[in-house]
Design a protein around this motif. Structure first.
Motif, mmCIF file in Angstrom:
data_model
loop_
_atom_site.group_PDB
_atom_site.id
_atom_site.type_symbol
_atom_site.label_atom_id
_atom_site.label_comp_id
_atom_site.label_asym_id
_atom_site.label_seq_id
_atom_site.Cartn_x
_atom_site.Cartn_y
_atom_site.Cartn_z
ATOM 1 N N LYS A 1 48.886 57.290 -4.006
ATOM 2 C CA LYS A 1 49.690 56.745 -3.130
ATOM 3 C C LYS A 1 49.552 55.491 -3.234
ATOM 4 O O LYS A 1 48.963 54.283 -3.061
ATOM 5 C CB LYS A 1 48.734 57.538 -1.571
ATOM 6 N N ALA A 2 50.507 54.697 -2.531
ATOM 7 C CA ALA A 2 51.177 53.290 -2.839
ATOM 8 C C ALA A 2 51.747 52.163 -1.426
ATOM 9 O O ALA A 2 52.627 52.697 -1.751
ATOM 10 C CB ALA A 2 51.394 53.279 -4.097
ATOM 11 N N SER A 3 51.435 51.039 -1.680
ATOM 12 C CA SER A 3 51.317 50.406 -0.227
ATOM 13 C C SER A 3 53.386 49.457 -1.067
ATOM 14 O O SER A 3 52.603 48.979 -2.812
ATOM 15 C CB SER A 3 51.658 49.928 0.482
ATOM 16 N N LEU A 4 54.624 49.730 -0.979
ATOM 17 C CA LEU A 4 55.272 48.711 -0.742
ATOM 18 C C LEU A 4 55.620 47.832 -0.301
ATOM 19 O O LEU A 4 55.880 47.718 1.046
ATOM 20 C CB LEU A 4 56.783 49.660 -1.433
ATOM 21 N N ALA A 5 55.824 46.443 -1.142
ATOM 22 C CA ALA A 5 56.315 45.373 0.125
ATOM 23 C C ALA A 5 57.297 45.473 0.834
ATOM 24 O O ALA A 5 57.397 45.358 1.609
ATOM 25 C CB ALA A 5 56.235 44.407 -0.753
ATOM 26 N N SER A 6 58.136 45.943 -0.271
ATOM 27 C CA SER A 6 60.133 46.424 -0.019
ATOM 28 C C SER A 6 60.521 47.407 -0.665
ATOM 29 O O SER A 6 59.651 47.223 -1.534
ATOM 30 C CB SER A 6 61.155 45.556 1.104
ATOM 31 N N LEU A 7 61.466 47.469 0.366
ATOM 32 C CA LEU A 7 61.878 49.308 -0.934
ATOM 33 C C LEU A 7 63.264 48.355 -1.829
ATOM 34 O O LEU A 7 64.025 46.976 -0.836
ATOM 35 C CB LEU A 7 62.411 50.186 -0.338
ATOM 36 N N SER A 8 63.396 48.996 -3.296
ATOM 37 C CA SER A 8 64.660 48.096 -3.796
ATOM 38 C C SER A 8 65.393 48.378 -3.246
ATOM 39 O O SER A 8 65.890 49.859 -2.641
ATOM 40 C CB SER A 8 64.469 48.043 -5.548
ATOM 41 N N ALA B 1 56.856 54.174 6.056
ATOM 42 C CA ALA B 1 56.537 52.686 6.688
ATOM 43 C C ALA B 1 55.946 52.100 5.374
ATOM 44 O O ALA B 1 54.471 51.831 5.664
ATOM 45 C CB ALA B 1 54.672 53.175 8.181
ATOM 46 N N GLY B 2 56.142 52.138 4.748
ATOM 47 C CA GLY B 2 56.079 51.088 3.176
ATOM 48 C C GLY B 2 55.045 51.608 2.282
ATOM 49 O O GLY B 2 54.491 51.461 1.682
ATOM 50 N N ILE B 3 55.147 52.940 2.508
ATOM 51 C CA ILE B 3 53.998 54.034 1.991
ATOM 52 C C ILE B 3 54.675 55.035 1.648
ATOM 53 O O ILE B 3 55.034 55.406 1.885
ATOM 54 C CB ILE B 3 53.360 54.413 3.410
ATOM 55 N N SER C 1 53.795 40.390 2.367
ATOM 56 C CA SER C 1 52.713 40.941 2.793
ATOM 57 C C SER C 1 52.630 42.981 2.364
ATOM 58 O O SER C 1 54.117 42.928 2.460
ATOM 59 C CB SER C 1 52.414 41.187 4.204
ATOM 60 N N LEU C 2 51.896 43.622 1.848
ATOM 61 C CA LEU C 2 51.793 45.272 1.696
ATOM 62 C C LEU C 2 50.998 45.827 2.906
ATOM 63 O O LEU C 2 49.837 44.618 3.026
ATOM 64 C CB LEU C 2 50.823 44.907 0.310
ATOM 65 N N VAL C 3 51.639 46.649 2.619
ATOM 66 C CA VAL C 3 51.129 47.159 3.351
ATOM 67 C C VAL C 3 50.119 48.064 3.219
ATOM 68 O O VAL C 3 50.379 49.026 2.996
ATOM 69 C CB VAL C 3 52.420 48.522 4.227
ATOM 70 N N ALA C 4 49.104 47.829 4.424
ATOM 71 C CA ALA C 4 47.367 48.687 3.397
ATOM 72 C C ALA C 4 47.110 49.568 4.191
ATOM 73 O O ALA C 4 47.768 50.091 5.469
ATOM 74 C CB ALA C 4 46.217 47.413 3.877
ATOM 75 N N CYS D 1 56.105 59.321 -9.079
ATOM 76 C CA CYS D 1 56.338 59.831 -7.921
ATOM 77 C C CYS D 1 57.521 58.907 -7.272
ATOM 78 O O CYS D 1 57.212 57.417 -7.456
ATOM 79 C CB CYS D 1 55.240 60.245 -6.962
ATOM 80 N N ILE D 2 58.866 58.841 -6.983
ATOM 81 C CA ILE D 2 59.906 58.260 -7.053
ATOM 82 C C ILE D 2 60.194 58.677 -5.606
ATOM 83 O O ILE D 2 60.543 58.857 -5.466
ATOM 84 C CB ILE D 2 60.590 58.545 -7.737
ATOM 85 N N THR D 3 61.539 57.511 -5.283
ATOM 86 C CA THR D 3 62.193 57.407 -4.002
ATOM 87 C C THR D 3 63.579 56.239 -3.821
ATOM 88 O O THR D 3 63.309 55.190 -4.566
ATOM 89 C CB THR D 3 60.865 56.803 -2.625
ATOM 90 N N ASP D 4 63.934 56.773 -3.235
ATOM 91 C CA ASP D 4 65.833 55.647 -2.934
ATOM 92 C C ASP D 4 65.600 55.218 -1.457
ATOM 93 O O ASP D 4 66.635 54.705 -1.481
ATOM 94 C CB ASP D 4 66.807 56.252 -3.694
ATOM 95 N N GLY D 5 64.678 55.755 -1.230
ATOM 96 C CA GLY D 5 64.436 55.525 0.740
ATOM 97 C C GLY D 5 64.586 57.226 1.849
ATOM 98 O O GLY D 5 63.936 56.847 2.463
ATOM 99 N N SER D 6 66.011 57.510 1.116
ATOM 100 C CA SER D 6 66.094 59.154 1.273
ATOM 101 C C SER D 6 65.609 60.145 0.724
ATOM 102 O O SER D 6 65.088 60.669 1.730
ATOM 103 C CB SER D 6 67.694 58.675 1.265
#
Length: 642
Positions: A59-66, A128-130, A17-20, A90-95
C-alpha cells in the motif's frame, strides 16, 4: 531585519502533499511489516505465511495520479543492489488496479505477462490517493522463487503509460530494508542500510551552517563595540572570533561537498516525488560557491575609509545572508530526503533552531536599539567629567550583559548542533518508521516457541526486546497482559524459581508434580517447558514464563490451537506423525494418573485418524486447526484436570 525574514522562510517549505494512512495494527502480531510508518505512513508492505502460500500486501500514497497511471512495487533480492530481483507490481490507471510480476535482470525492469497461475490476487483498490494490492503466492512455483530464503526487500513507485513493459523509472530512490527479511517471521522493520558517507555529509553541513555560521553572524553584527579596543591574535576580538568561526564554516562546507561527490562519483539529481527535494543538490552547489566567494571577497576588501568600502560591506553582508539562509534551508530539505532515513520530527529540531536564531537576533537588535537611545539621552544631559565616567560605567555594564548573552547563545547553538549530529549519526531507519524489533506474533507464539531446528524454522525469540523500557511494558504491549495478571505471574514466578531470575527444567517438573501428585509429570512438564523456553537456553525467564501462561490461558482459539500444536510437534517439523500424537497423549495420561478407562495408545490412534484429513499419515497445522475448532477435546492437553 532582512535576516529575520530568512529564518521565517526556512520554516515555510512547500511540497506536494502525500495522503498519509495509519499503520496496520496487526504488524508484529499476525503479519510482518516493512514501512516508513512513524505515526502515519506513506508506504507499507505486509506479509504472512499461510501453509504453502505467502500472502503479500502493499500500500502506498500517491501525491497525484499521473496521466497514464502509476505503479508501486515490492521486490525481493539476495543483496541490497538492483539486479537479479523478483518484483511484484501494483498498477493503476485510475479506473482499474491489477497485479503484475516483473524482474530486474540488471538496472532495468521487465514485466512478465500474463500473470503467473501460482499468484492469486485477493484485493486491489485505488481510492483517495491510496493504491493497494494484496495477493497470495505459492511457495512452490514454476518461477523458482524461494520464499523461504531471507531476502532484502525493495519498495519503489513511479509512473506507468498503460502498456506492458511501460513502467517509467522510479520517481524516488527505492526503499531498501536495513536487513534481510524472513517471510516466515512477523518482524517489523523499516528504512535502508545506513550510508555513512551521506551521514558525514550531513554532519559537515550542520557544523558549517548551524554551528559556525550562527555564531559568526551574531558576533559580526552585534559585538563590534563590545571589544572595540581589545585585541586577540593581533586583531580586534570580534574580528578574530568572526573570522575563525567563518573559516571553519567554509572548511566544513568544502569537506561536506567533497564527501558527497566522492560517495556519488558525479553530480546526481534527487529522485523524489516532491519537487522541493529535487532542489537539494542545486542549492548545495550554490551554497558551496557562495561559501568560497566570501573569503575571496574578504581578502580583496578595500581598507576602511576607502570610497568603495561600502560596496564590499553590502556585498559581504548580502552573500552572507543568502549563503546562511540557503545552507539552513538545504539542511532542512536534507533531513527530509528518503536516503537520510530520518523521522519527520527531526525537521522540528531544525525549525526550532531557526526560530531560536530569529529570537536571539531580534532580541539583540531591540537591546542595541534601546541601549543607543538610552545612551544618547544620558549623553545629552551629562556634561561633567564625573558624569561621563558614570556613563562609561553603565556602558561597560551593558557590554557585560551582552557577553553573557553571547555565552548563552554559543551554548544553545552547541546543544542544537550536538543534538542534530547525534540524530544524523544514528541509524534512524528504525525510528522512521517503526522500531526494528523482532516482535513476536501472538497467534503463532506457541508454535514458534516449540521449534528446535533450523532451516525453514521460525527462530525469533522474546529476548530481543532491548529497546523496550521494561519486561512489564513489553508484556503489556505484546500480549495485552493486565497489571493484575503481571502481579499474579510475578508471584508465581518468584515462588517457583530459586534465584528469582529463571526457572530450570527440574523446577518446572516439580511444579507440575506438586499439582498432579498421583501421576508422573516428568514427560508432560518437559513438553511444556520446551514450548516456554523460546530461546532454547535450558531455562525459562519471566518474559517466557508470563507469555507462555498467557497463551495457554488465552480466550482466543487460534492461540490455544497454536500452542497445543507445538506441544504435539515434538521434532519441530510443522507436521505431526502418529508416534508424536501417541507420545503426547501418553504423557498427558501419565500426568493424570492410572485411572484411565481407555488405552492412551487407542485414544491417540483415534485422534490421529480424525486429524489426518488427507490420509497421508501426517497431520499439518491446517488439519490440526480444522479439527481442533470442531472438537475441543484436542486442546485438553492445555488444561489437564488435576
Amino acid at each position: 531585519m532582512g535576516r529575520f525574514v530568512y529564518y521565517l522562510l526556512t520554516v515555510c517549505i512547500l511540497s506536494k502533499s502525500l495522503v498519509a494512512f495509519k499503520k496496520n495494527t496487526d504488524c508484529g502480531s499476525s503479519v510482518g511489516c516493512y514501512s516508513d510508518c512513524s505515526g502515519d505512513c506513506t508506504f507499507e508492505v505486509t506479509w504472512r505465511e499461510m501453509g504453502t502460500k505467502i500472502e503479500i500486501s502493499m500500500k502506498a500514497s500517491l501525491a497525484s495520479l499521473s496521466s497514464g497511471g502509476d505503479w508501486i512495487s515490492v521486490a525481493l533480492s539476495s543483496d541490497d543492489k538492483m539486479g537479479s530481483d523478483t518484483a511484484f507490481d501494483c498498477i493503476t490507471d485510475g479506473s482499474q488496479v491489477f497485479v503484475q510480476r516483473s524482474t530486474n535482470p540488471g538496472k532495468y525492469n521487465t514485466q512478465i505477462s500474463p500473470l503467473d497461475p501460482w499468484i492469486t490476487v485477493k484485493t486491489n483498490s485505488y481510492s483517495a490517493g491510496i493504491l493497494m494490492c494484496s495477493f497470495d503466492a505459492e511457495k512452490s512455483n514454476a518461477a523458482g522463487i524461494d520464499f523461504d530464503t531471507d531476502s532484502y526487500m525493495f519498495f519503489g513507485k513511479g509512473k506507468w503509460n498503460g502498456n506492458l513493459n511501460s513502467k517509467f523509472k522510479h520517481e524516488i530512490t527505492p526503499k531498501i530494508s536495513a536487513e534481510k527479511v524472513d517471510l516466515q517471521k512477523y518482524d517489523v522493520i523499516g528504512g535502508s542500510p545506513m550510508n555513512i558517507m551521506l551521514k558525514l555529509h550531513g554532519i559537515m553541513m550542520i557544523s558549517a551552517w548551524i554551528l559556525c555560521a550562527s555564531i559568526g553572524v551574531v558576533v559580526a553584527r552585534y559585538y563590534k563595540p563590545v571589544w572595540l579596543e581589545e585585541k586577540l591574535l593581533g586583531e580586534k576580538v570580534w574580528f578574530t572570533l568572526h573570522r575563525g568561526v567563518m573559516v571553519l564554516a567554509v572548511l566544513f562546507c568544502i569537506a561536506g561537498f567533497t564527501i558527497i561527490f566522492v560517495d556519488r562519483g558525479t553530480f546526481q539529481e534527487i529522485e523524489s516525488d516532491s519537487d522541493f527535494k529535487k532542489a537539494h543538490p542545486f542549492i548545495g552547489i550554490i551554497v558551496m560557491c557562495l561559501a568560497v566567494i566570501q573569503p575571496v571577497m574578504a581578502v580583496f576588501r578595500p581598507h576602511p575609509g576607502d570610497n568603495n568600502r561600502f560596496i564590499f560591506n553590502w556585498a559581504h553582508w548580502g552573500v552572507g545572508i543568502v549563503s546562511h539562509f540557503l545552507g539552513v534551508l538545504n539542511i532542512l530539505i536534507g533531513v527530509l530526503l528518503d536516503a537520510m532515513q530520518m523521522p519527520i520530527w527531526v525537521v522540528y529540531v531544525v525549525v526550532a533552531y531557526a526560530v531560536y536564531q530569529f529570537v536571539i537576533e531580534f532580541f539583540l537588535e531591540i537591546y542595541d536599539c534601546m541601549s543607543r537611545k538610552k545612551s544618547a539621552s544620558e549623553a545629552y544631559e551629562m556634561r561633567e567629567n564625573d558624569s561621563l565616567a558614570k556613563q562609561d560605567t553603565k556602558q561597560d555594564s551593558q557590554y557585560n550583559v551582552k557577553k553573557i548573552i553571547l555565552g548563552i547563545h554559543i551554548t544553545i547553538i552547541c546543544l542544537f548542533t550536538i543534538a542534530l549530529v547525534i540524530l544524523v549519526s544514528m541509524d534512524l531507519s528504525i525510528h522512521n518508521q517503526v522500531p526494528k524489533l523482532k516482535i513476536l506474533s501472538v497467534e503463532l507464539y506457541a508454535q514458534e516457541m516449540g521449534n528446535k531446528t533450523s532451516g525453514q524454522r521460525l527462530k525469533r525469540t522474546l529476548k530481543k526486546k532491548a529497546s523496550l523500557s521494561s519486561e512489564n511494558e513489553y508484556l503489556k504491549m505484546q500480549f495485552k497482559i493486565t497489571d493484575e495478571q503481571l502481579k499474579e505471574y510475578r508471584s508465581l514466578f518468584k515462588d517457583h524459581s530459586d534465584n528469582n531470575k529463571v526457572i530450570t527444567r527440574n523446577e518446572f517438573r516439580n511444579v507440575y508434580q506438586l499439582i498432579y501428585k498421583s501421576g508422573d509429570a516428568t514427560e508432560f512438564a518437559d513438553r511444556v517447558f520446551d514450548v516456554f523456553d523460546s530461546d532454547k537456553s535450558g531455562t525459562v525467564d519471566f518474559i517466557e514464563f508470563a507469555a507462555g501462561l498467557t497463551m495457554m490461558d488465552s480466550e482466543k482459539l487460534e492461540q490455544k490451537i497454536s500452542i497445543a500444536f507445538s506441544m504435539y510437534d515434538e521434532d519441530g517439523s510443522n507436521t505431526l506423525s502418529k508416534q508424536e500424537v501417541i507420545n503426547m497423549i501418553q504423557a498427558y495420561y501419565r500426568l493424570l494418573g492410572p485411572d484411565v478407562s481407555r488405552s492412551p495408545v487407542e485414544i491417540a490412534n483415534d485422534l490421529f485418524k480424525k486429524m489426518d484429513l488427507d490420509k497421508d499419515d501426517s497431520v499439518t497445522y491446517e488439519e490440526f486447526a480444522s479439527v481442533a475448532k470442531r472438537d475441543p477435546t484436542v486442546l485438553e492437553i492445555l488444561n489437564p484436570k488435576a
